[in-house]
Design a protein around this motif. Structure first.
Motif, short mmCIF file in Angstrom:
data_model
loop_
_atom_site.label_atom_id
_atom_site.label_comp_id
_atom_site.label_asym_id
_atom_site.label_seq_id
_atom_site.Cartn_x
_atom_site.Cartn_y
_atom_site.Cartn_z
N CYS A 130 -7.69 1.69 -4.66
CA CYS A 130 -7.34 0.46 -3.92
C CYS A 130 -8.42 0.18 -2.88
N HIS B 178 0.82 -1.22 0.00
CA HIS B 178 0.00 0.00 0.00
C HIS B 178 0.85 1.26 0.00
N CYS C 225 -8.04 -0.31 0.05
CA CYS C 225 -7.70 0.33 1.33
C CYS C 225 -8.25 1.75 1.41
N CYS D 85 -1.84 2.49 -5.13
CA CYS D 85 -1.00 1.64 -4.28
C CYS D 85 -0.24 0.64 -5.16
ZN LIG Z 1 -3.96 0.34 -0.84
#
Ligand SMILES: [Zn+2]
Length: 402
Positions: free
Chosen positions: A265, A255, A267, A272
């Motif tokens: 992403c 990440h 996240c 990332c």
């Molecule tokens: Zn990420």
């Protein structure tokens, strides 16, 4: 629980004699130093152990005898001398120290029985038709315990979990691909298996295994990056001890930002490493080949004329290089160990694209950094998860663990 570095011998050759109650502690630490050396190099001679620990030869002989009496090691008295003088017996770990390891994944929960020295004694898996719920994983764990260790004592259970893990509590904070959030996996498994359980992130297990027994062996700082179906896991260790921050959540190299206008992403960020360097994207570029065909297909594409598939391979290696330059500048690793599809990319296309980026890392940091592929194969996570338990056995070899 934080991992401990190898215990240094408490009374190296030439040190003054201890007295009183210090003796017990000294003996324990010396036993730990000897067993740790056997763990890292099974079949070490007593002469090797004397050199490794810095203890007197007679002290090593007495400590090995104590470990033999406890059934933890055995001596091979028939060792060939290989030269003049008396042969130095080789010391081997027995199979008496056994750890059950578990690794829940999307399609199966994998189990193994692992001993000292990173030896995998047995393996089994329980398949899942759908991503396992925590209850499915507990049922699989019971089945694996019954199949792999129906009798005899276990020193504990080590779990490699595919997500963020609070290593102090054994809670899985989030495992996005399993759909788990705030699952107290460690306490649940401890109750289900009636055994001490230690849980860590799977990449943390991987880096420790490669650092102690695999491609990072002997290196002072190791970074591990594994490319799998669900993304890129990363971690870092020094001397086999994790260096992943206050609570173990560091090392998430998957990440790091590699492209400011990159893809979103899971996240919540964009660009990332794992959104730009992705197995799914690679398989699609190769004509939707199955994952089992990835490496031979990569080899064919690399050997053929330039193509859009080759351009995608080079694009992904370029972004991997961007991330590795940051890794080298921040962590100064001696080895960067690549696993999964990242290893397949490097084996088929070489490291030239990565080297071009690493050459632009800061001098000093880049000088010793070497990119290698993971060595432990299918046993990687079992060996790493076992270390979660074995580090406590190694710290105090004669304790019973319960
Ligand atoms: Zn990420």
């Amino acid at each position: 629980m934080t991992p401990r570095p190898p215990t240094p011998p408490a009374h190296p050759a030439g040190a003054p004699d201890p007295s009183g109650s210090d003796r017990d502690d000294l003996r324990r630490r010396n036993l730990a130093a000897v067993l740790h050396a056997v763990h890292l190099r099974d079949g070490s001679t007593r002469a090797d152990l004397t050199r490794e620990t810095g203890l007197h030869r007679s002290t090593v002989r007495a400590l090995v005898a104590e470990l033999v009496r406890a059934g933890i090691v055995t001596e091979d008295l028939a060792a060939p001398s290989g030269g003049v003088g008396r042969p130095s017996p080789r010391v081997h770990a027995t199979d008496a120290t056994r750890v059950l390891t578990l690794h829940p994944e999307l399609d199966a929960t994998h189990g193994a029985l692992v001993g000292l020295g990173g030896r995998v004694l047995a393996r089994a898996r329980v398949p899942h038709d759908a991503p396992p719920t925590p209850d499915d994983a507990l049922a699989a764990a019971r089945e694996l315990r019954d199949r792999l260790a129906p009798t005899g004592p276990l020193r504990g259970v080590g779990v490699a979990a595919p997500g963020l893990v609070d290593r102090r509590t054994g809670n899985v904070v989030v495992a996005p691909h399993l759909g788990w959030r705030d699952v107290p996996l460690g306490p649940l498994l401890a109750a289900a298996l009636d055994a001490p359980v230690t849980v860590d992130n799977d990449a943390n297990c991987g880096v420790v295994a490669e650092a102690l027994f695999g491609a990072g062996r002997g290196a002072r700082a190791v970074v591990y990056l594994n490319g799998g179906a669900s993304g890129i896991g990363g971690s870092a260790a020094d001397g086999g001890v994790l260096t992943v921050g206050a609570h173990g959540f560091g090392g998430e190299i998957g990440h790091t930002l590699v492209r400011s206008d990159g893809h979103p992403c899971h996240c919540g960020a964009d660009g990332c490493l794992e959104t730009e360097v992705s197995r799914a994207r690679l398989l699609a570029a190769l004509g939707d080949v199955p994952a089992s065909e990835l490496e031979p297909t990569l080899a064919r594409v690399v050997a053929a004329r330039p193509s859009t598939a080759l351009a995608e391979i080079d694009r992904q290696l370029g972004y991997l290089g961007v991330a590795l330059r940051t890794v080298v500048n921040v962590l100064n690793p001696e080895r960067i160990v690549l696993g999964g599809f990242l290893a397949a990319l490097v084996r088929t296309r070489g490291t030239a694209a990565l080297d071009a980026h690493l050459a632009r890392a800061l001098p000093g940091a880049r000088d010793d950094a070497r990119v290698v592929t993971a060595a432990l194969g299918a046993d990687l996570l079992a060996v790493g998860a076992a270390q979660l338990v074995l580090r406590d056995v190694l710290a105090d070899p004669l304790s019973t663990g319960r």
